[in-house]
Enzyme design. Structure first.
Site, PDB file in Angstrom:
ATOM      1  N   ASP A   1       0.901  -1.035  -0.063  1.00 49.43           N
ATOM      2  CA  ASP A   1      -0.024  -0.066  -0.006  1.00 49.43           C
ATOM      3  C   ASP A   1       0.845   1.416   0.053  1.00 49.43           C
ATOM      4  O   ASP A   1       2.071   1.127   0.445  1.00 49.43           O
ATOM      5  CB  ASP A   1      -0.945  -0.146   1.205  1.00 49.43           C
TER       6      ASP A   1
ATOM      7  N   ASP B   1       3.193   2.699  -4.811  1.00 45.35           N
ATOM      8  CA  ASP B   1       2.118   2.903  -5.574  1.00 45.35           C
ATOM      9  C   ASP B   1       1.642   1.947  -6.654  1.00 45.35           C
ATOM     10  O   ASP B   1       2.447   1.609  -7.634  1.00 45.35           O
ATOM     11  CB  ASP B   1       2.343   4.350  -6.286  1.00 45.35           C
TER      12      ASP B   1
ATOM     13  N   ASN C   1      -6.035  -5.215  -5.334  1.00 42.51           N
ATOM     14  CA  ASN C   1      -7.209  -4.680  -4.677  1.00 42.51           C
ATOM     15  C   ASN C   1      -7.305  -3.231  -4.369  1.00 42.51           C
ATOM     16  O   ASN C   1      -8.202  -2.490  -4.185  1.00 42.51           O
ATOM     17  CB  ASN C   1      -7.284  -5.065  -3.163  1.00 42.51           C
TER      18      ASN C   1
ATOM     19  N   TYR D   1     -15.457   6.421 -11.360  1.00 46.77           N
ATOM     20  CA  TYR D   1     -15.335   5.048 -10.654  1.00 46.77           C
ATOM     21  C   TYR D   1     -15.872   4.007 -11.168  1.00 46.77           C
ATOM     22  O   TYR D   1     -15.261   2.827 -11.381  1.00 46.77           O
ATOM     23  CB  TYR D   1     -15.915   5.263  -8.948  1.00 46.77           C
TER      24      TYR D   1
ATOM     25  N   LYS E   1     -14.179   0.432 -12.941  1.00 44.16           N
ATOM     26  CA  LYS E   1     -14.589  -0.551 -12.461  1.00 44.16           C
ATOM     27  C   LYS E   1     -15.214  -1.656 -13.432  1.00 44.16           C
ATOM     28  O   LYS E   1     -14.918  -2.945 -13.683  1.00 44.16           O
ATOM     29  CB  LYS E   1     -15.384  -0.738 -11.075  1.00 44.16           C
TER      30      LYS E   1
ATOM     31  N   THR F   1     -14.734   0.261   4.542  1.00 42.44           N
ATOM     32  CA  THR F   1     -13.340   0.565   4.532  1.00 42.44           C
ATOM     33  C   THR F   1     -12.899   1.701   4.591  1.00 42.44           C
ATOM     34  O   THR F   1     -13.553   2.898   4.807  1.00 42.44           O
ATOM     35  CB  THR F   1     -13.153  -0.092   2.748  1.00 42.44           C
TER      36      THR F   1
END
Length: 265
Positions: free
Chosen positions: A40, A61, A88, A154, A158, A189
């Protein structure tokens, strides 16, 4: 090792692992015997592996090609190879629609959410082939299945992830590498934390997830369980799929529409 799936001797890499789905998945793999690598750009990734045996944390990154190469190189040097890679990492980009989002927002959302997983597949697949096969997972979203569950950049990113795993599964035919996507619904999250915190402050926590048939939001651990399945031999005939884990939201996708020239209603 905890019950369920057995990943003893396997090496699993998870990006976006500083919190939420990524952190829960790293710990789930570790609990079932895997050597784990948490990646991460947030330094909180080091907390993810606290107390775990045979674990490595790497700050990267996930959409930078040199960083992705470094992650894979470091993993192979530390543990001898890679069997499972879960791309993820992602960002929400807010709720902007087509008429609100500027080029900078589009560019960053696509860079992280779509180019990042593409780079992961490109560079990790050969390493997994060297191990005799394994699994690549990507986090997509119910927002990628149809409109109404996220901002336009977004949602488009996806949707791209879903096609990416389908294309990758075809291009990796006969390699022994399976590629699948998980499409979460509303999960608590780091990306959604502000919405959850606001709802709790307003005393409206029960409204979170009310549009799905289960009438609740999901937990990161529930996504992690699906990741374990898809990475395991139990899913040996599952390939090129986008699995919705959303409490039933995508069975209908009720939406609040943004109409051109008018505010949302």
């Amino acid at each position: 090792m905890s019950g369920g799936f057995d990943f003893t001797g396997k090496v699993a890499v998870v990006t976006g692992a500083a919190s939420g789905i990524g952190r829960a998945t790293v710990r789930a793999f570790a609990a079932r015997g895997a050597k784990v690598v948490a990646a991460d750009r947030d330094a909180g990734v080091h907390e993810t592996i606290a107390g775990l045996d045979e674990a490595l944390a790497v700050e990267i990154d996930a959409a930078d090609e040199s960083d992705v190469r470094r992650l894979i190189k470091n993993t192979c040097e530390q543990f001898g190879g890679i069997d499972i890679f879960y791309a993820n990492a992602g960002i929400s980009g807010g709720t902007a629609g087509i008429f609100d989002a500027d080029v900078a927002l589009w560019t960053e959302v696509l860079r992280v959410n779509l180019i990042g997983p593409a780079l992961a597949i490109k560079h990790v697949a050969p390493r997994i082939v060297e191990r005799g096969g394994g699994a690549i997972l990507c986090t997509a979203s119910v927002a990628g299945l149809r409109s109404g569950a996220g901002g336009t950049p977004y949602s488009a990113s996806k949707a791209g992830v879903i096609n990416l795993v389908q294309s990758a599964a075809q291009q990796l035919a006969t390699s022994g590498v399976r590629v699948n996507a998980i499409c979460p619904g509303l999960i608590e999250t780091g990306m959604t934390q502000r919405a959850f915190d606001y709802a709790r402050e307003q005393g409206k926590e029960e409204k979170l997830g009310q549009l799905n048939p289960l009438r609740r939001a999901g937990r990161p651990e529930e996504i992690a369980q699906v990741a374990l399945f898809l990475a395991s031999d139990a899913a040996s005939y599952v390939n090129g799929q986008a699995i919705a884990v959303d409490g039933g939201l995508s069975s209908s996708h009720p939406v609040t529409r943004q109409v051109y020239g008018k505010p949302a209603f």
